[in-house]
Structure formats: C-alpha cells, structure tokens
Design a protein around this motif. Structure first.
Motif, mmCIF file in Angstrom:
data_model
loop_
_atom_site.group_PDB
_atom_site.id
_atom_site.type_symbol
_atom_site.label_atom_id
_atom_site.label_comp_id
_atom_site.label_asym_id
_atom_site.label_seq_id
_atom_site.Cartn_x
_atom_site.Cartn_y
_atom_site.Cartn_z
ATOM 1 N N SER A 1 -6.128 -9.018 1.543
ATOM 2 C CA SER A 1 -6.536 -9.717 2.773
ATOM 3 C C SER A 1 -7.016 -8.772 3.858
ATOM 4 N N PHE B 1 0.826 -1.212 0.000
ATOM 5 C CA PHE B 1 0.000 0.000 0.000
ATOM 6 C C PHE B 1 0.862 1.265 0.000
ATOM 7 N N TYR C 1 -6.216 1.968 10.760
ATOM 8 C CA TYR C 1 -5.112 2.848 11.166
ATOM 9 C C TYR C 1 -3.793 2.485 10.484
ATOM 10 N N VAL D 1 -0.156 -7.096 11.889
ATOM 11 C CA VAL D 1 0.809 -6.016 11.822
ATOM 12 C C VAL D 1 1.982 -6.344 12.745
ATOM 13 N N GLY E 1 -9.060 -6.204 6.232
ATOM 14 C CA GLY E 1 -10.465 -6.044 6.637
ATOM 15 C C GLY E 1 -11.323 -7.242 6.275
ATOM 16 N N ASP F 1 8.903 -5.855 -6.189
ATOM 17 C CA ASP F 1 8.216 -6.638 -5.155
ATOM 18 C C ASP F 1 8.518 -8.117 -5.344
ATOM 19 N N LEU F 2 8.645 -8.821 -4.233
ATOM 20 C CA LEU F 2 8.938 -10.250 -4.339
ATOM 21 C C LEU F 2 7.710 -11.055 -4.742
HETATM 22 C C1 LIG Z 1 -4.909 -10.274 7.366
HETATM 23 C C2 LIG Z 1 -4.616 -8.796 7.463
HETATM 24 C C3 LIG Z 1 -5.671 -7.896 7.564
HETATM 25 C C4 LIG Z 1 -5.414 -6.526 7.689
HETATM 26 N N1 LIG Z 1 -6.460 -5.656 7.708
HETATM 27 C C5 LIG Z 1 -6.220 -4.320 7.773
HETATM 28 C C6 LIG Z 1 -7.306 -3.383 7.687
HETATM 29 O O1 LIG Z 1 -8.472 -3.735 7.479
HETATM 30 N N2 LIG Z 1 -6.990 -2.070 7.811
HETATM 31 C C7 LIG Z 1 -5.694 -1.619 7.979
HETATM 32 O O2 LIG Z 1 -5.490 -0.421 8.084
HETATM 33 N N3 LIG Z 1 -4.668 -2.477 8.004
HETATM 34 C C8 LIG Z 1 -4.887 -3.809 7.898
HETATM 35 N N4 LIG Z 1 -3.835 -4.686 7.895
HETATM 36 C C9 LIG Z 1 -2.449 -4.134 8.004
HETATM 37 C C10 LIG Z 1 -2.003 -3.542 6.667
HETATM 38 O O3 LIG Z 1 -2.260 -4.463 5.634
HETATM 39 C C11 LIG Z 1 -0.515 -3.204 6.676
HETATM 40 O O4 LIG Z 1 -0.197 -2.450 7.813
HETATM 41 C C12 LIG Z 1 -0.152 -2.405 5.418
HETATM 42 O O5 LIG Z 1 -0.422 -3.165 4.279
HETATM 43 C C13 LIG Z 1 1.308 -2.006 5.458
HETATM 44 O O6 LIG Z 1 1.628 -1.410 4.226
HETATM 45 P P1 LIG Z 1 3.140 -1.364 3.751
HETATM 46 O O7 LIG Z 1 3.131 -0.792 2.392
HETATM 47 O O8 LIG Z 1 3.991 -0.745 4.775
HETATM 48 O O9 LIG Z 1 3.585 -2.901 3.700
HETATM 49 P P2 LIG Z 1 2.973 -4.102 2.828
HETATM 50 O O10 LIG Z 1 1.606 -3.808 2.391
HETATM 51 O O11 LIG Z 1 3.232 -5.324 3.631
HETATM 52 O O12 LIG Z 1 3.905 -4.104 1.546
HETATM 53 C C14 LIG Z 1 5.244 -4.465 1.604
HETATM 54 C C15 LIG Z 1 5.621 -5.086 0.285
HETATM 55 O O13 LIG Z 1 7.021 -5.280 0.259
HETATM 56 C C16 LIG Z 1 7.283 -6.499 -0.394
HETATM 57 N N5 LIG Z 1 8.603 -6.975 0.019
HETATM 58 C C17 LIG Z 1 9.007 -7.376 1.237
HETATM 59 N N6 LIG Z 1 10.302 -7.733 1.202
HETATM 60 C C18 LIG Z 1 10.736 -7.551 -0.081
HETATM 61 C C19 LIG Z 1 11.977 -7.761 -0.728
HETATM 62 N N7 LIG Z 1 13.050 -8.238 -0.089
HETATM 63 N N8 LIG Z 1 12.067 -7.479 -2.036
HETATM 64 C C20 LIG Z 1 10.973 -7.004 -2.724
HETATM 65 N N9 LIG Z 1 9.778 -6.790 -2.137
HETATM 66 C C21 LIG Z 1 9.655 -7.053 -0.832
HETATM 67 C C22 LIG Z 1 6.148 -7.416 0.050
HETATM 68 O O14 LIG Z 1 5.957 -8.472 -0.853
HETATM 69 C C23 LIG Z 1 4.982 -6.448 0.099
HETATM 70 O O15 LIG Z 1 4.233 -6.457 -1.099
HETATM 71 C C24 LIG Z 1 -4.063 -6.052 7.748
HETATM 72 C C25 LIG Z 1 -3.014 -6.964 7.628
HETATM 73 C C26 LIG Z 1 -3.283 -8.324 7.474
HETATM 74 C C27 LIG Z 1 -2.125 -9.283 7.331
#
Ligand SMILES: Cc1cc2nc3c(=O)[nH]c(=O)nc-3n(C[C@H](O)[C@H](O)[C@H](O)COP(=O)(O)OP(=O)(O)OC[C@H]3O[C@@H](n4cnc5c(N)ncnc54)[C@H](O)[C@@H]3O)c2cc1C
Length: 403
Positions: free
Chosen positions: A48, A17, A383, A344, A50, A37-38
């Motif tokens: 996944s 995100f 959040y 998280v 919410g 992205d991996l």
């Molecule tokens: C089951 C579930 C339900 C959730 N529901 C909610 C909700 O309803 N509302 C809410 O606010 N939050 C929710 N969350 C939390 C939310 O999804 C995360 O906090 C948010 O997606 C974090 O965003 P981010 O971009 O920091 O990381 P991520 O969305 O995790 O993205 C990180 C990306 O980096 C990639 N990556 C990692 N390591 C590497 C590497 N070495 N090389 C290349 N790519 C890599 C991963 O594949 C991933 O696509 C939920 C989480 C889960 C697991």
C-alpha cells in the motif's frame, strides 16, 4: 508451526519491511532466523505504500525529516545502502526529484523481491501467527496463538497502529512495558485532518499550492480540500502535531498562505499594480491568476468585498484585508482522520530505553526493537521505509558481530 526443539538465533516479530530486511541480513550471515506475522502474507503494508508505487527512500536525508521525543542525530544516512540492497534483490529504481520508486511503479515488486530472498535463504516464516507474549528465562519463548517459538534473541518489528486492516497490533508496546521500557504518547501521523468549517463546502475538491502553519510548524506544498477536512502533503507532514494535540484536547487552527511566493509587501504592491493597470475591472477579474479561482472567491468574500465591486472603489483597508486573507486563511480543525487513515504512528517505544548502537533494550539483553514501533516517525517521502531499513541494518550489524 513446528513444535520441535529448534532454538533460533533470532525470532523476529513482524514480517514487515524492517523485519524482512533484518531476517535477510541475519540469514545471509549464517544465523538461524524465523519470522512471525499475523497476516497471511509477508510485507502486506509494503503493497500500500506510495499509493501502490512504494516510495522507499529519498535523496534528501537527515534528522530534520524525522520526529521523536528524543534527539535523532544518531540516525545515519543509509538511503544509498537501501538502494544497493534492493538493487541486489533485482529492484531497478526510478528517481523523481530525489524520491525513489521501483522502475515498475509497483510496490509489489519490492515486496516480492524481499519475499523471494526470504524463500531463497530458507528462512522459517510463520504466517497467520499472532504473537501474544514473550518471556525470558535462559532463552526467550515467543508465544503465538499457534504455539511457541524458542530463540536466543528476539527482535520486535511489529510496526505501529496505523491502517489496522494491513495488520497491526499493540504487541510491541505491551512487550516494551513488560520489559520496563517507556512508551511515549501514540497518535496518528501522515493523516488528513477533519473540520466542520463552512468554507469547505466551497473549497471541496480544490487542490491549491500554499504554505500551511499549525502552531509553530510550517510546511509547503499542495493543499487538498475535502468537504469534511483538509489534507495534502503539507497537512500530512504536520498532522502528527495535530494528532498529539487532539489527545490533550489542545487543538489550534490551520493557517494557510496561498501566496507564499510573495511577502505581504510584495503582494500589496502586486494588488495595487493590478488595480491601477485596469481600474475598470471588477475585483474577481483583477485577481485572476493569483491563486486557485475558488480560493480567490473566498478571500474576496472573507475580505467583505462583493465579487463584482470595481477595483476603483477599493481603499487601502480593503487591500490590507485581501492581503491578510490570502496569507492567513484560517481553518478550524476538529482533529485527524484517525489511525485507520494514517500512514504512520507518531510516538512509540521510547528511545531512551534503547541502545542506539544496536537497537537492543537497555533493560533486557537479547531483546531488540526496530522500525515504526519505536518513537521515530518521518515525513512523507520515503523516510519511514528508510527508517525501517536503517534500524534493521543497525540491529543486524550488531547481532552479527556479537553472534
Ligand atoms: C497507506 C500507507 C502508505 C505508506 N506509504 C509510504 C511510502 O510511500 N514511503 C514510506 O517510507 N513509508 C510509507 N508508509 C509507512 C511505512 O509503510 C511504514 O512506516 C513501514 O512499513 C514500517 O515498517 P515496519 O517493519 O516497522 O512495520 P510494518 O511494515 O507495519 O510491519 C509490521 C508487521 O508486524 C506484524 N504484526 C503486528 N503485530 C503482530 C503480532 N502480534 N504478531 C505477529 N505479527 C504482528 C504486522 O502484520 C506487520 O506485517 C506508508 C504507510 C501506509 C499505511
């Protein structure tokens, strides 16, 4: 991956995100951006969220909804910005008591909207492409298992350690350490707890309203009992403290108040009034409706009263015991259900090493961190996605201004 001499303005590690939001904002401003992205798709985790509905933000915002080892009063309230941003991408919203979802009730709508914009902006996306190292000379070289990428700036948006099957790695923490930033203790958060308490045999399947207290952390909502633990909104919201205590082998018990809408005195008066109204009733009949039926049965048993005892036989000590057990029902826990079941990660790259005006590492010009990889975790309710958006927005504004 193209192995040409292209030098990107910004290479973003992680197309989750936060990474997607940052890429869109930078590309709209005319910067040459790429995402790695991996996973084989972008925004895998969004699908996944919410329970497949994606609760992306919340009307109630403020530092009090987030945790970190550092002060969080710098977090601006960007939930309206996020709503506008998604609306512009075609995501119509639905608000349920302050919680925002796409009107389609499908998390896929949000993921697809972001992907469509990435495509429309012609952003280079390297999928199935795991980043393994980052080095800095005049510019940055991002090493992946498919080749290298060169960029003037790098933003690490690689998320936390939760739900590994959705794509996670330690790269963000490793690179933080490499570039002389501290990483605070990491623990699963927004996760159920485990317990071997015998009472769970009786309570498995029960959903009861109440207040849960763990040490000095309290939260109210629907508690869910399983045969091997306790979860539900209030437990999830305080689970980060349990996760961190588990690391230090310093676990406490969960204390539950099943009648949190009444003080102890009010509950005592309520019990006495019930017993006086019909002194021929047995205790189980008389307590009907105060809490979930199975909870009532256990409270009676923990108060050492037979379920068919007539209320006329109860004395003040019995009433005290009933009140105590309704309001301080204790369950010993053995830990959390771990990173794989958590939503998280608590802890992360220490904010002390980050310039919070632009999310740049204080140690390394041009290296940024956004989203869950940082030491910020929110409670349930949209959040964490809001934090992912907010940190991406702060970084985007600063980078655009600078470039
Ligand atoms: C089951 C579930 C339900 C959730 N529901 C909610 C909700 O309803 N509302 C809410 O606010 N939050 C929710 N969350 C939390 C939310 O999804 C995360 O906090 C948010 O997606 C974090 O965003 P981010 O971009 O920091 O990381 P991520 O969305 O995790 O993205 C990180 C990306 O980096 C990639 N990556 C990692 N390591 C590497 C590497 N070495 N090389 C290349 N790519 C890599 C991963 O594949 C991933 O696509 C939920 C989480 C889960 C697991």
């Amino acid at each position: 991956m193209e192995q040409d001499s292209k030098i990107y303005d910004v290479c973003i590690v992680g197309a989750g995100f936060s990474g997607l939001v940052l890429a869109i904002k930078l590309a709209r401003a005319g910067l040459l951006v790429c995402l790695t992205d991996l996973n084989r798709v972008v925004g895998r985790r969004i699908l996944s969220t919410g329970n497949g509905r994606c609760n992306y933000t919340n009307r109630r915002m403020g530092a009090e909804y987030y945790y970190s080892n550092n002060a969080l009063d710098f977090i601006p309230d960007k939930h309206d910005d996020l709503r506008v941003f998604l609306r512009e991408l075609g995501v119509l919203e639905r608000e349920l008591d302050g919680y925002y979802y796409p009107i389609t009730n499908q998390a896929k709508t949000v993921r697809d909207a972001l992907e469509n914009e990435i495509t429309a902006l012609n952003i280079d996306v390297f999928l199935d492409c795991r980043v393994t190292d980052i080095t800095q000379n005049d510019i940055f070289t991002v090493t992946t298992h498919r080749g290298t990428i060169q960029a003037k700036k790098v933003c690490i948006a690689s998320g936390g350690l939760s739900a590994a099957t959705l794509g996670s790695s330690k790269i963000g923490y490793k690179m933080a350490s490499k570039f002389k930033l501290k990483v605070t203790k990491l623990a699963p958060a927004l996760v159920g707890t485990t317990s071997k308490d015998i009472c769970l045999k009786e309570l498995a399947g029960v959903r009861a309203l109440g207040t849960v207290t763990y040490k000095n952390h309290t939260c109210e909502g629907e508690i869910q009992f399983n045969k091997d633990g306790v979860s539900g909104y209030p437990v999830m919201c305080i689970s980060r403290f349990i996760g961190l205590d588990e690391l230090d082998k310093n676990l406490g018990a969960l204390s539950m108040d099943f009648v949190s809408f009444m003080s102890e005195t009010q509950l005592k008066d309520e019990l006495k009034a019930r017993f006086e109204r019909n002194d021929k009733a047995d205790i189980t009949t008389s307590l009907n409706g105060i809490a979930n039926e199975k909870v009532v049965q256990l409270v009676i048993s923990y108060s050492r009263i037979y379920p068919d005892t007539l209320v006329s036989k109860l004395d003040d000590e019995d009433i005290e015991n009933l009140v105590y057990n309704f309001k301080h029902f204790s369950i010993n826990i053995t830990g959390t259900k771990g990173f794989d079941n958590s939503q998280v990660t608590a802890g992360g790259v220490d904010l002390e090493g980050i310039d919070l005006q632009n999310m740049e590492a204080k140690s390394t010009k041009g290296l940024y961190f956004i989203g869950e990889v940082l030491d910020v975790d929110g409670i349930c309710g949209g959040y964490n996605l809001t934090w992912a958006y907010t940190s991406a927005d702060i970084a985007a504004n600063a980078i655009i201004k600078e470039v």
